[in-house]
Design a protein around this motif. Structure first.
Motif, short mmCIF file in Angstrom:
data_model
loop_
_atom_site.label_atom_id
_atom_site.label_comp_id
_atom_site.label_asym_id
_atom_site.label_seq_id
_atom_site.Cartn_x
_atom_site.Cartn_y
_atom_site.Cartn_z
N PRO A 14 0.82 -1.22 0.00
CA PRO A 14 0.00 0.00 0.00
C PRO A 14 0.85 1.27 0.00
CG PRO A 14 -0.80 -1.57 1.63
CD PRO A 14 0.50 -2.10 1.13
N VAL A 15 0.35 2.30 -0.68
CA VAL A 15 1.07 3.56 -0.82
C VAL A 15 0.19 4.71 -0.35
CG1 VAL A 15 2.14 5.19 -2.44
CG2 VAL A 15 2.48 2.72 -2.74
N LEU A 16 0.77 5.57 0.48
CA LEU A 16 0.12 6.80 0.92
C LEU A 16 0.95 7.95 0.38
CD1 LEU A 16 -1.04 7.52 4.60
CD2 LEU A 16 -0.15 9.31 3.10
N THR A 17 0.34 8.82 -0.41
CA THR A 17 1.05 9.93 -1.02
C THR A 17 0.57 11.25 -0.43
OG1 THR A 17 1.34 8.71 -3.09
CG2 THR A 17 1.59 11.10 -3.19
N VAL A 18 1.50 12.13 -0.09
CA VAL A 18 1.17 13.42 0.51
C VAL A 18 1.52 14.54 -0.47
CG1 VAL A 18 1.54 14.97 2.46
CG2 VAL A 18 1.70 12.48 2.79
N VAL A 19 0.54 15.39 -0.77
CA VAL A 19 0.76 16.55 -1.62
C VAL A 19 0.21 17.78 -0.90
CG1 VAL A 19 0.62 15.23 -3.77
CG2 VAL A 19 -1.43 16.27 -2.84
N GLY A 20 0.55 18.96 -1.40
CA GLY A 20 0.05 20.19 -0.80
C GLY A 20 1.10 21.28 -0.91
N SER A 21 0.79 22.44 -0.32
CA SER A 21 1.71 23.57 -0.38
C SER A 21 2.58 23.69 0.85
CB SER A 21 0.92 24.88 -0.57
OG SER A 21 0.20 24.87 -1.78
N LYS A 22 2.09 23.24 1.99
CA LYS A 22 2.82 23.40 3.24
C LYS A 22 2.44 22.27 4.18
CE LYS A 22 5.42 25.45 6.29
NZ LYS A 22 6.87 25.29 6.19
N GLY A 23 3.43 21.77 4.92
CA GLY A 23 3.14 20.76 5.93
C GLY A 23 3.23 19.33 5.43
N LYS A 24 3.74 19.14 4.20
CA LYS A 24 3.78 17.78 3.63
C LYS A 24 4.70 16.88 4.44
CE LYS A 24 5.12 18.90 -0.59
NZ LYS A 24 5.22 20.37 -0.51
N GLY A 25 5.88 17.40 4.81
CA GLY A 25 6.82 16.58 5.57
C GLY A 25 6.26 16.16 6.91
N THR A 26 5.59 17.08 7.59
CA THR A 26 4.97 16.76 8.88
C THR A 26 3.92 15.68 8.72
OG1 THR A 26 5.38 18.98 9.72
CG2 THR A 26 3.67 17.70 10.82
N ALA A 27 3.06 15.84 7.72
CA ALA A 27 2.01 14.84 7.49
C ALA A 27 2.62 13.48 7.16
CB ALA A 27 1.09 15.29 6.36
N ALA A 28 3.68 13.46 6.35
CA ALA A 28 4.31 12.19 5.96
C ALA A 28 4.92 11.49 7.16
CB ALA A 28 5.37 12.45 4.89
N VAL A 29 5.58 12.24 8.04
CA VAL A 29 6.22 11.63 9.21
C VAL A 29 5.17 11.08 10.17
CG1 VAL A 29 7.57 12.13 11.29
CG2 VAL A 29 8.35 12.95 9.06
N TYR A 30 4.12 11.84 10.44
CA TYR A 30 3.11 11.35 11.37
C TYR A 30 2.32 10.18 10.79
CZ TYR A 30 3.86 14.59 15.16
OH TYR A 30 4.42 15.24 16.23
#
Length: 405
Positions: free
Chosen positions: A40-56
């Protein structure tokens, strides 16, 4: 072997106006045999906060007992930080082995007639190789600049998490926030479950259909980051739950989430050999800079000096307004893809990145705030010798199943 050269060679040799080639990236992915990734793959996109969302998201998946490969962009201090297994950065030897694998496969590709292989795309592909070799059960990918136009779009996402979207890279990703949002949502394909942080009305309409994650989830409120990072952390956890289709054991989830460390996201560090503390945050707009300034004042009662680095395409006007009346040094980076040509307030000092040394930071006072693009915060983290080796601790994580492909 020039490890960095493998990832950056084509980008550094690109012609004016040349774009990244998703076609060549897909051909390389096929040669590496990493599509589909098989997990399974979870992909994070956006303008700000992507790294935080990916780590959590990664931390929550690890708390559920999964072995997780996380690929983020750029690194916190070094390129090893871009690829992690269960929160730990790959070693120098592992990154070198991945570079060798990529270099062999790149040599077999047709000539570059329609664009270059981007560094972010190559690190993503290296991450997919590492995930397979490590026997990962899930993969979390942070997009680079875009969505549909980013190499992450080559990997079918089971869940796509969209952090707040605003006007950035105007004229490249789109001319309005709504156009940029549609480009970023393009990472989602048929069957992708899309979850989003709260957005402005125009962006929310462009992202439909998407499930909005309301802020203020009380379950882990006491172990999540303060300020603007909390929204991204909550989004990451919600996206991980959608990927799992269940909850992680609550006590274990709390322990792993409480262990998360996010250097460069309102992280405080003592400058070596001095009594100076620097608060580092990757704020890139008026709201972020104000939030970082409020956090600094809450911590210290005041701020002696602010280091700021915002290239032309970031919200420099917002930062100028937020920092009015403060002592500020504006730092320019020697990166050809970033421009620093906009006029600055008369009272601001200007420095080059090479001048950001421990001694120079300590000379600014005992309370220094550093804000700006992640390339800059990486330089500050390096100057203060911040520990970026591990961003969360997953006690009892399983050992790799094998060497893989």
């Amino acid at each position: 072997m020039d490890v960095d050269g493998v990832f950056f060679r084509e980008w550094e040799a690109r012609a004016p106006g040349e774009r990244r080639s998703l076609r060549r990236a897909r051909a390389l992915a096929d040669a590496l045999g990493v599509l589909p990734p098989g997990v399974p793959v979870l992909t994070v996109v956006g303008s700000k906060g992507k790294g935080t969302a990916a780590v959590y998201a990664s931390a929550y998946l690890a708390a559920a007992g999964l072995r997780v490969c996380t690929v983020t962009s750029p690194g916190l201090r070094s390129n090893r930080d871009r690829i992690r297994i269960d929160g730990r950065a790959v070693t120098t030897g592992e990154l070198g082995a991945l570079a060798e694998t990529l270099e062999r496969r790149i040599a077999g590709l047709p000539g570059r007639s329609d664009g270059y292989l981007s560094p972010a795309g190559l690190f993503m592909l290296a991450g997919l190789v590492r995930a397979r070799r490590a026997g990962a059960d899930a993969i979390v990918l942070e997009a680079g600049m875009g969505g549909r136009s980013d190499e992450v779009s080559l990997v079918r996402a089971d869940v796509a998490a969209i952090t707040p979207v605003f006007l950035e890279h105007a004229g490249v990703l789109g001319d309005t926030p709504a156009e940029i949002a549609r480009e970023k949502r393009g990472v989602a394909g048929p069957g992708t479950r899309v979850v989003s942080a709260p957005q402005t009305d125009d962006v929310a309409a462009a992202l439909e259909p998407a499930e909005v994650v309301p802020p203020g989830d009380p379950e882990f409120a006491d172990v999540l980051p303060p300020g603007l990072g909390r929204t991204s952390a909550e989004l990451g956890i919600a996206a991980a739950r959608r990927l799992l289709g269940r909850d992680a054991p609550p006590a274990r989830a709390r322990d792993v989430l409480a262990s998360v460390v996010l250097p460069g996201r309102l992280s405080a560090h003592t400058v070596p050999g001095s009594g100076t503390e620097v608060l580092v945050d990757s704020a890139i707009d008026r709201t972020g800079v104000r939030a970082a300034l409020a956090a600094a004042r809450a911590r210290w009662g005041g701020v002696d000096h602010v280091l700021v680095c915002l290239p032309d395409h970031k919200d420099l006007d917002g930062a100028v307004a937020a920092l009015d009346g403060l002592a500020v040094t504006f730092v320019r980076l020697p990166l050809p893809h970033l421009r620093f040509t906009r006029p600055l307030p008369r009272g601001w000092r200007v420095a080059e990145a090479a001048e950001v040394t421990p001694a120079a930071i300590a000379a600014l006072g005992r309370r220094v705030l550093a804000v700006g693009t992640v390339y800059f915060t990486a330089a500050v983290l390096d100057a203060v010798d911040a520990d970026t080796e591990r961003v969360f601790v997953s006690a009892g994580a399983r050992r790799p199943r094998g060497s893989g492909a």
